[in-house]
Design an enzyme around this catalytic site. Structure first.
Site, PDB file in Angstrom:
ATOM      1  N   ASP A  88       0.823  -1.210   0.000  1.00  0.00           N
ATOM      2  CA  ASP A  88       0.000   0.000   0.000  1.00  0.00           C
ATOM      3  C   ASP A  88       0.857   1.259   0.000  1.00  0.00           C
ATOM      4  O   ASP A  88       0.475   2.269  -0.592  1.00  0.00           O
ATOM      5  CB  ASP A  88      -0.928   0.013   1.211  1.00  0.00           C
ATOM      6  CG  ASP A  88      -2.216  -0.730   0.955  1.00  0.00           C
ATOM      7  OD1 ASP A  88      -2.519  -0.990  -0.223  1.00  0.00           O
ATOM      8  OD2 ASP A  88      -2.922  -1.045   1.927  1.00  0.00           O
ATOM      9  N   ALA A  89       2.004   1.211   0.654  1.00  0.00           N
ATOM     10  CA  ALA A  89       2.887   2.380   0.665  1.00  0.00           C
ATOM     11  C   ALA A  89       3.396   2.683  -0.737  1.00  0.00           C
ATOM     12  O   ALA A  89       3.489   3.852  -1.130  1.00  0.00           O
ATOM     13  CB  ALA A  89       4.048   2.150   1.621  1.00  0.00           C
TER      14      ALA A  89
END
Length: 82
Positions: free
Chosen positions: A60-61
């Site tokens: 997700d980062a």
């Protein structure tokens, strides 16, 4: 000038869209492998769960970095001279 702005908007959409698709596919594959591994060796479930959530955060980062770059191009575009 308007052509550059239109292409930048298109590029931002592509960056965000492909990043979202990649993150979703990556997390789905990882979740499936986690379930397979947990079914095969239930005693390792806690260790695998910790690693799975850590990797989900990293995936997700990477997507959010892409969103940040797209927002940079959308709002502070270095290609448009003022």
């Amino acid at each position: 000038m308007e052509n550059v702005l239109g292409l930048v908007a298109l590029a931002c959409g592509i960056i965000i869209g492909l990043g979202a698709i990649g993150a979703c596919i990556g997390i789905a594959l990882m979740g499936g492998k986690y379930l397979e591994a947990s079914a095969r060796q239930p005693e390792l479930m806690n260790e695998l769960q910790t690693k799975m959530f850590l990797l989900a955060g990293l995936i997700d980062a990477a997507f959010l970095i892409g969103v940040g770059i797209a927002m940079l191009f959308a709002f502070a575009n270095p290609f448009v001279l003022k």
